[in-house]
Design a protein around this motif. Structure first.
Motif, short mmCIF file in Angstrom:
data_model
loop_
_atom_site.label_atom_id
_atom_site.label_comp_id
_atom_site.label_asym_id
_atom_site.label_seq_id
_atom_site.Cartn_x
_atom_site.Cartn_y
_atom_site.Cartn_z
N PRO A 15 -1.34 59.47 -59.32
CA PRO A 15 -1.82 60.70 -60.12
C PRO A 15 -2.75 61.54 -59.20
CG PRO A 15 -2.90 58.75 -60.93
CD PRO A 15 -1.98 58.26 -59.78
N ASN A 16 -2.99 62.80 -59.65
CA ASN A 16 -3.51 63.89 -59.02
C ASN A 16 -4.98 63.32 -58.85
OD1 ASN A 16 -4.58 66.07 -57.94
ND2 ASN A 16 -4.22 67.47 -59.80
N PRO A 21 -6.38 67.63 -64.50
CA PRO A 21 -5.37 66.52 -65.15
C PRO A 21 -4.19 67.41 -65.05
CG PRO A 21 -6.65 67.86 -66.79
CD PRO A 21 -7.22 67.94 -65.43
N GLN A 22 -3.07 66.69 -64.74
CA GLN A 22 -1.79 67.26 -64.67
C GLN A 22 -0.94 67.38 -65.86
OE1 GLN A 22 0.53 64.31 -62.10
NE2 GLN A 22 -0.03 65.39 -60.10
N PRO A 23 -0.31 68.49 -66.09
CA PRO A 23 0.49 68.75 -67.25
C PRO A 23 1.43 67.43 -67.88
CG PRO A 23 1.02 70.21 -65.90
CD PRO A 23 0.00 69.43 -65.43
N GLN A 24 1.54 67.14 -68.88
CA GLN A 24 2.58 65.93 -69.09
C GLN A 24 3.86 66.74 -69.49
OE1 GLN A 24 2.39 62.67 -68.96
NE2 GLN A 24 0.35 62.99 -67.87
N PRO A 25 5.08 66.52 -69.07
CA PRO A 25 6.31 67.27 -69.81
C PRO A 25 6.54 66.74 -71.08
CG PRO A 25 6.73 65.21 -68.35
CD PRO A 25 5.36 65.28 -68.23
N GLN A 26 6.80 67.94 -71.73
CA GLN A 26 7.14 67.96 -73.26
C GLN A 26 8.30 67.28 -73.42
OE1 GLN A 26 4.82 68.51 -75.67
NE2 GLN A 26 3.12 68.90 -73.95
N PRO A 27 8.55 66.49 -74.46
CA PRO A 27 9.84 66.04 -74.63
C PRO A 27 10.45 67.12 -75.49
CG PRO A 27 8.37 65.02 -76.15
CD PRO A 27 7.66 65.87 -75.09
#
Length: 142
Positions: A15-16, A21-27
């Motif tokens: 992880p970064n 914080p890295q953005p989480q992909p939205q389902p």
């Protein structure tokens, strides 16, 4: 003890490290037809499971009856009487189909044939349910 510098090629999957914080992909929401398809598949699976369970239960009861007769179990026993009554109810009319000289052979052939027929009924019903109740293959939209 000193540690070597981390190799960027080996640590790129980590992880970064920068504290951001890295953005989480939205389902993506499922399309309504996908939800309906999933519900239908789940319902068909449950129906097939119920058919398999009931038919296998009947076949197992018939096999228990064969074992009890071959082992000369006490027919006055509650369990033996229950199995005898249940097996005569699910024997599909095979009770007097074969009439060999031995009563044990008659039970083996008659109830054995009924157990095999119950397994064939289960397979046929499962095939028909799967064939006609499941949705067809997906057709990509143009």
């Amino acid at each position: 003890m000193t540690y070597p510098e981390p190799d960027p090629q080996r640590t790129r999957a980590l992880p970064n490290q920068g504290g951001q914080p890295q953005p989480q992909p939205q389902p993506t929401p499922a399309a309504p037809e996908d939800v309906r398809r999933a519900k239908r598949v789940r319902t068909v699976r449950m129906a097939r499971t119920a058919v398999t369970f009931v038919c296998a239960l009947f076949a197992v009861v018939l096999v228990f009856q064969i074992i009890l007769v071959l082992a000369e179990a006490n027919p006055a026993n509650g369990f033996a009487a229950f199995v005898d009554g249940f097996s005569s109810a699910v024997s599909l009319g095979f009770d007097g189909l074969f009439t060999p000289d031995s009563a044990k052979a008659a039970v083996l052939f008659n109830y054995g044939a009924a157990a095999i027929v119950w397994l064939l009924i289960s397979a046929a019903l499962n095939y028909l349910i799967r064939r006609f109740a499941l949705p067809g293959p997906r057709v990509p939209r143009a």
